[in-house]
Design an enzyme around this catalytic site. Structure first.
Site, short mmCIF file in Angstrom:
data_model
loop_
_atom_site.label_atom_id
_atom_site.label_comp_id
_atom_site.label_asym_id
_atom_site.label_seq_id
_atom_site.Cartn_x
_atom_site.Cartn_y
_atom_site.Cartn_z
CE LYS A 61 -31.05 68.05 -0.65
NZ LYS A 61 -30.47 69.41 -0.62
CB THR A 62 -30.31 71.15 6.37
OG1 THR A 62 -29.06 70.48 6.63
CG2 THR A 62 -31.35 70.58 7.32
CG HIS A 63 -28.81 73.60 0.84
ND1 HIS A 63 -27.57 73.06 0.55
CD2 HIS A 63 -29.63 73.18 -0.16
CE1 HIS A 63 -27.65 72.36 -0.57
NE2 HIS A 63 -28.89 72.40 -1.01
CG ASP A 92 -27.07 69.03 -0.56
OD1 ASP A 92 -25.97 68.58 -0.91
OD2 ASP A 92 -27.99 69.31 -1.36
CE LYS A 94 -24.90 69.66 -4.25
NZ LYS A 94 -26.04 70.03 -3.40
CG PHE A 95 -17.62 69.11 2.98
CD1 PHE A 95 -17.29 70.26 3.70
CD2 PHE A 95 -18.52 68.21 3.53
CE1 PHE A 95 -17.84 70.49 4.95
CE2 PHE A 95 -19.08 68.44 4.78
CZ PHE A 95 -18.75 69.58 5.49
CB ALA A 96 -15.81 70.96 -3.39
CG ASP A 97 -10.76 73.42 -0.16
OD1 ASP A 97 -9.62 73.08 -0.54
OD2 ASP A 97 -11.10 74.60 -0.03
N GLY A 99 -8.38 67.79 2.22
CA GLY A 99 -8.76 67.15 3.49
C GLY A 99 -8.65 68.05 4.70
CD GLN A 210 -33.10 70.15 -10.00
OE1 GLN A 210 -32.21 69.61 -10.64
NE2 GLN A 210 -33.17 70.05 -8.70
NE ARG A 230 -37.00 74.53 -6.43
CZ ARG A 230 -36.29 74.84 -7.52
NH1 ARG A 230 -36.43 76.03 -8.06
NH2 ARG A 230 -35.44 73.98 -8.04
#
Ligand code: BMP
Length: 259
Positions: A61-63, A92, A94-97, A99, A210, A230
Protein backbone atom coordinates in the site's frame (compact mmCIF):
# COMPACT_ATOMS: atom_id res chain seq x y z
CA UNK A 1 -25.14 -25.74 12.04
CA UNK A 2 -22.41 -23.37 10.89
CA UNK A 3 -21.35 -23.37 7.26
CA UNK A 4 -17.67 -23.85 6.60
CA UNK A 5 -15.84 -20.66 5.65
CA UNK A 6 -14.45 -20.49 2.14
CA UNK A 7 -10.70 -20.19 1.68
CA UNK A 8 -9.26 -17.14 -0.06
CA UNK A 9 -8.68 -19.28 -3.13
CA UNK A 10 -12.24 -20.60 -3.17
CA UNK A 11 -13.57 -17.06 -2.92
CA UNK A 12 -11.64 -15.88 -5.97
CA UNK A 13 -14.31 -17.15 -8.35
CA UNK A 14 -17.17 -15.46 -6.48
CA UNK A 15 -16.02 -11.97 -7.49
CA UNK A 16 -16.35 -10.64 -11.05
CA UNK A 17 -13.42 -8.22 -10.82
CA UNK A 18 -10.10 -9.49 -12.24
CA UNK A 19 -7.89 -7.70 -9.68
CA UNK A 20 -9.95 -9.15 -6.83
CA UNK A 21 -9.57 -12.64 -8.29
CA UNK A 22 -5.86 -12.13 -8.72
CA UNK A 23 -5.43 -10.83 -5.16
CA UNK A 24 -7.29 -13.75 -3.57
CA UNK A 25 -5.39 -16.37 -5.59
CA UNK A 26 -2.10 -14.64 -4.87
CA UNK A 27 -2.88 -14.69 -1.11
CA UNK A 28 -3.49 -18.42 -1.26
CA UNK A 29 -0.33 -18.99 -3.34
CA UNK A 30 1.94 -16.88 -1.09
CA UNK A 31 0.15 -17.83 2.12
CA UNK A 32 -0.01 -14.20 3.13
CA UNK A 33 -2.81 -11.87 4.17
CA UNK A 34 -0.36 -9.09 5.02
CA UNK A 35 -0.35 -5.71 3.31
CA UNK A 36 2.44 -3.30 4.16
CA UNK A 37 1.59 0.43 4.34
CA UNK A 38 4.86 1.85 3.03
CA UNK A 39 4.66 5.37 4.42
CA UNK A 40 8.21 6.60 3.93
CA UNK A 41 9.22 9.79 2.20
CA UNK A 42 12.27 8.96 0.08
CA UNK A 43 12.57 6.78 -2.99
CA UNK A 44 15.61 4.93 -1.64
CA UNK A 45 13.89 3.94 1.60
CA UNK A 46 10.72 3.04 -0.28
CA UNK A 47 12.46 0.71 -2.72
CA UNK A 48 14.70 -0.83 -0.02
CA UNK A 49 11.80 -1.72 2.24
CA UNK A 50 9.59 -2.89 -0.65
CA UNK A 51 12.34 -5.29 -1.73
CA UNK A 52 12.83 -6.56 1.83
CA UNK A 53 9.16 -7.16 2.68
CA UNK A 54 8.14 -8.22 -0.84
CA UNK A 55 8.42 -11.99 -0.26
CA UNK A 56 6.03 -11.87 2.72
CA UNK A 57 3.19 -9.64 1.50
CA UNK A 58 0.14 -9.96 -0.71
CA UNK A 59 -0.19 -6.22 -1.17
CA UNK A 60 1.95 -3.10 -1.04
CA UNK A 61 0.00 0.00 0.00
CA UNK A 62 1.40 3.34 -1.09
CA UNK A 63 0.84 7.03 -0.37
CA UNK A 64 2.66 8.13 -3.49
CA UNK A 65 2.25 11.86 -2.75
CA UNK A 66 4.42 11.75 0.38
CA UNK A 67 7.55 10.88 -1.59
CA UNK A 68 9.87 13.86 -1.82
CA UNK A 69 11.78 12.60 -4.85
CA UNK A 70 8.99 10.92 -6.82
CA UNK A 71 9.77 10.28 -10.48
CA UNK A 72 8.88 7.82 -13.25
CA UNK A 73 11.96 5.77 -12.37
CA UNK A 74 10.39 5.00 -9.00
CA UNK A 75 7.30 3.60 -10.73
CA UNK A 76 9.44 1.55 -13.13
CA UNK A 77 11.39 0.09 -10.21
CA UNK A 78 8.22 -0.52 -8.20
CA UNK A 79 6.77 -2.47 -11.13
CA UNK A 80 9.97 -4.54 -11.34
CA UNK A 81 9.69 -5.34 -7.63
CA UNK A 82 6.06 -6.29 -8.16
CA UNK A 83 7.12 -8.81 -10.82
CA UNK A 84 9.98 -10.10 -8.69
CA UNK A 85 7.93 -10.61 -5.51
CA UNK A 86 4.36 -11.05 -6.78
CA UNK A 87 2.16 -8.54 -4.93
CA UNK A 88 -0.77 -6.24 -5.66
CA UNK A 89 -0.22 -2.47 -5.53
CA UNK A 90 -2.80 -0.41 -3.64
CA UNK A 91 -2.50 3.38 -3.80
CA UNK A 92 -4.30 4.69 -0.72
CA UNK A 93 -5.46 7.89 -2.47
CA UNK A 94 -8.78 8.16 -0.64
CA UNK A 95 -10.55 9.98 -3.47
CA UNK A 96 -13.35 12.16 -2.13
CA UNK A 97 -14.58 14.48 -4.92
CA UNK A 98 -17.20 14.51 -7.69
CA UNK A 99 -16.92 11.95 -10.49
CA UNK A 100 -15.46 14.32 -13.08
CA UNK A 101 -12.67 15.51 -10.76
CA UNK A 102 -11.66 12.09 -9.46
CA UNK A 103 -11.36 10.81 -13.04
CA UNK A 104 -8.59 13.35 -13.61
CA UNK A 105 -6.99 12.75 -10.21
CA UNK A 106 -6.90 9.03 -10.96
CA UNK A 107 -5.47 9.16 -14.48
CA UNK A 108 -3.64 12.49 -14.91
CA UNK A 109 -1.32 14.83 -13.04
CA UNK A 110 2.16 13.85 -11.98
CA UNK A 111 1.30 10.46 -10.56
CA UNK A 112 -0.95 8.89 -13.26
CA UNK A 113 -2.18 6.48 -10.58
CA UNK A 114 -4.35 4.38 -12.89
CA UNK A 115 -1.29 3.33 -14.87
CA UNK A 116 0.36 1.46 -12.01
CA UNK A 117 -2.02 0.97 -9.05
CA UNK A 118 -4.09 -2.22 -9.17
CA UNK A 119 -6.34 -0.94 -6.39
CA UNK A 120 -7.32 2.52 -5.14
CA UNK A 121 -9.77 3.60 -2.47
CA UNK A 122 -12.45 6.25 -2.13
CA UNK A 123 -14.70 7.83 0.44
CA UNK A 124 -18.42 7.33 -0.19
CA UNK A 125 -19.30 10.88 0.89
CA UNK A 126 -19.81 12.34 -2.64
CA UNK A 127 -22.34 9.62 -3.61
CA UNK A 128 -22.37 7.09 -6.47
CA UNK A 129 -20.81 9.54 -8.96
CA UNK A 130 -17.38 9.06 -7.43
CA UNK A 131 -17.54 5.35 -8.24
CA UNK A 132 -18.92 5.90 -11.73
CA UNK A 133 -16.16 8.41 -12.48
CA UNK A 134 -13.34 6.19 -11.20
CA UNK A 135 -14.88 3.18 -12.94
CA UNK A 136 -14.72 4.88 -16.35
CA UNK A 137 -10.94 4.95 -16.00
CA UNK A 138 -10.30 1.86 -13.90
CA UNK A 139 -12.57 -0.85 -15.23
CA UNK A 140 -11.14 -0.98 -18.77
CA UNK A 141 -7.75 -1.54 -17.08
CA UNK A 142 -9.20 -4.27 -14.83
CA UNK A 143 -8.52 -2.18 -11.73
CA UNK A 144 -10.42 -2.49 -8.43
CA UNK A 145 -11.80 -0.03 -5.89
CA UNK A 146 -12.19 -0.20 -2.11
CA UNK A 147 -14.66 2.02 -0.26
CA UNK A 148 -13.83 3.36 3.20
CA UNK A 149 -16.74 1.95 5.20
CA UNK A 150 -14.98 2.46 8.54
CA UNK A 151 -11.79 4.13 9.74
CA UNK A 152 -9.34 3.23 12.48
CA UNK A 153 -8.79 6.68 13.94
CA UNK A 154 -10.32 7.95 17.16
CA UNK A 155 -13.52 9.97 16.74
CA UNK A 156 -13.94 9.23 13.02
CA UNK A 157 -17.39 9.74 11.51
CA UNK A 158 -17.54 6.61 9.32
CA UNK A 159 -19.96 4.74 11.58
CA UNK A 160 -23.62 3.68 11.76
CA UNK A 161 -25.82 4.99 8.94
CA UNK A 162 -22.79 6.24 6.98
CA UNK A 163 -21.21 2.79 7.02
CA UNK A 164 -24.53 1.19 6.03
CA UNK A 165 -24.98 3.60 3.10
CA UNK A 166 -21.41 2.87 1.98
CA UNK A 167 -22.15 -0.86 1.93
CA UNK A 168 -25.27 -0.28 -0.19
CA UNK A 169 -23.23 1.85 -2.58
CA UNK A 170 -20.66 -0.92 -3.00
CA UNK A 171 -23.40 -3.43 -3.79
CA UNK A 172 -24.55 -1.28 -6.70
CA UNK A 173 -21.08 -1.45 -8.32
CA UNK A 174 -19.88 -4.99 -7.85
CA UNK A 175 -18.01 -4.99 -11.14
CA UNK A 176 -15.56 -2.41 -9.80
CA UNK A 177 -15.88 -2.26 -5.99
CA UNK A 178 -13.94 -5.24 -4.66
CA UNK A 179 -14.25 -4.52 -0.97
CA UNK A 180 -13.91 -2.16 1.95
CA UNK A 181 -11.49 -0.56 4.33
CA UNK A 182 -13.09 -1.58 7.61
CA UNK A 183 -12.49 -3.45 10.82
CA UNK A 184 -15.01 -6.18 10.18
CA UNK A 185 -16.95 -8.19 7.58
CA UNK A 186 -20.48 -7.14 6.66
CA UNK A 187 -23.12 -9.88 6.54
CA UNK A 188 -24.90 -8.71 3.42
CA UNK A 189 -21.77 -8.88 1.22
CA UNK A 190 -19.48 -11.52 2.64
CA UNK A 191 -17.73 -12.12 -0.67
CA UNK A 192 -16.22 -8.61 -0.72
CA UNK A 193 -12.63 -8.21 0.51
CA UNK A 194 -12.07 -6.52 3.87
CA UNK A 195 -8.75 -4.73 4.36
CA UNK A 196 -8.00 -3.45 7.85
CA UNK A 197 -5.49 -0.76 8.89
CA UNK A 198 -4.63 0.10 12.48
CA UNK A 199 -2.82 -3.17 13.24
CA UNK A 200 -0.09 -3.70 15.82
CA UNK A 201 1.16 -6.60 17.90
CA UNK A 202 2.88 -4.24 20.33
CA UNK A 203 1.02 -0.98 20.96
CA UNK A 204 -2.60 0.24 21.16
CA UNK A 205 -2.35 3.78 19.77
CA UNK A 206 -0.06 6.52 18.45
CA UNK A 207 -0.18 10.14 19.62
CA UNK A 208 -2.25 11.38 16.65
CA UNK A 209 -5.44 9.39 17.06
CA UNK A 210 -4.48 6.10 15.42
CA UNK A 211 -5.97 3.09 17.26
CA UNK A 212 -4.46 -0.39 16.94
CA UNK A 213 -5.87 -3.88 17.16
CA UNK A 214 -4.07 -7.19 16.77
CA UNK A 215 -4.24 -9.33 13.61
CA UNK A 216 -6.24 -11.93 15.54
CA UNK A 217 -8.78 -9.32 16.79
CA UNK A 218 -9.68 -8.19 13.29
CA UNK A 219 -9.44 -11.54 11.49
CA UNK A 220 -11.86 -12.99 14.04
CA UNK A 221 -14.22 -10.17 13.02
CA UNK A 222 -13.97 -11.17 9.36
CA UNK A 223 -11.11 -9.04 8.08
CA UNK A 224 -9.30 -10.63 5.13
CA UNK A 225 -6.14 -8.52 4.93
CA UNK A 226 -4.21 -6.81 7.71
CA UNK A 227 -2.51 -3.53 6.81
CA UNK A 228 0.63 -2.82 8.84
CA UNK A 229 2.81 0.27 8.54
CA UNK A 230 5.15 1.50 11.27
CA UNK A 231 4.86 -1.85 13.08
CA UNK A 232 7.09 -3.22 10.32
CA UNK A 233 9.62 -0.49 9.50
CA UNK A 234 9.30 1.94 12.44
CA UNK A 235 12.28 3.12 14.49
CA UNK A 236 14.63 0.33 15.53
CA UNK A 237 12.67 -2.37 13.66
CA UNK A 238 14.08 -4.99 11.33
CA UNK A 239 11.61 -4.93 8.44
CA UNK A 240 12.25 -8.55 7.42
CA UNK A 241 11.82 -9.90 10.95
CA UNK A 242 8.65 -7.85 11.50
CA UNK A 243 7.16 -8.70 8.10
CA UNK A 244 7.62 -12.39 8.89
CA UNK A 245 6.11 -11.91 12.36
CA UNK A 246 3.00 -10.13 11.05
CA UNK A 247 2.67 -12.50 8.11
CA UNK A 248 2.70 -15.48 10.49
CA UNK A 249 0.29 -13.82 12.94
CA UNK A 250 -2.15 -12.98 10.15
CA UNK A 251 -1.97 -16.37 8.48
CA UNK A 252 -2.30 -18.34 11.73
CA UNK A 253 -5.37 -16.31 12.71
CA UNK A 254 -6.88 -17.04 9.27
CA UNK A 255 -6.18 -20.79 9.53
CA UNK A 256 -7.77 -20.86 12.99
CA UNK A 257 -10.85 -19.11 11.64
CA UNK A 258 -11.14 -21.65 8.83
CA UNK A 259 -11.15 -24.62 11.24
P1 BMP B 1 0.38 2.57 10.64
O1 BMP B 1 0.29 1.03 10.73
O2 BMP B 1 1.79 3.04 10.59
O3 BMP B 1 -0.44 3.25 11.69
O4 BMP B 1 -0.23 2.98 9.22
C1 BMP B 1 -1.57 2.78 8.88
C2 BMP B 1 -1.80 3.05 7.43
O5 BMP B 1 -3.17 2.76 7.12
C3 BMP B 1 -1.54 4.47 6.97
O6 BMP B 1 -1.01 4.42 5.66
C4 BMP B 1 -2.92 5.11 6.92
O7 BMP B 1 -3.03 6.10 5.91
C5 BMP B 1 -3.82 3.95 6.60
N1 BMP B 1 -5.19 4.03 7.16
C6 BMP B 1 -5.42 4.06 8.53
O8 BMP B 1 -4.48 4.00 9.34
N2 BMP B 1 -6.71 4.12 8.97
C7 BMP B 1 -7.78 4.17 8.16
O9 BMP B 1 -8.91 4.20 8.63
C8 BMP B 1 -7.55 4.14 6.77
C9 BMP B 1 -6.25 4.06 6.29
O10 BMP B 1 -6.04 4.01 4.98
Amino acid sequence: MTTKLKTYGERATSLPNKTAQELLTLMERKKSNLAVALDVTTKQEFLDIADKVGPYICCLKTHIDILEDFDQDLIDKLKKLQKKHDFIIFEDRKFADIGNTVKHQYSKGIYKIAEWADIVDAHAIPGDGIITGLKEIGLPLNRGLLLLAEMSSKGNLATGAYTEATIEMAKRHKDFVIGFISGKKFNSCEELIIMTPGISLDISNDDLGQQYKTPRNVIENGSDIIIVGRGIYGKGKDAVVEAQRYRNAGWEAYLEKLE
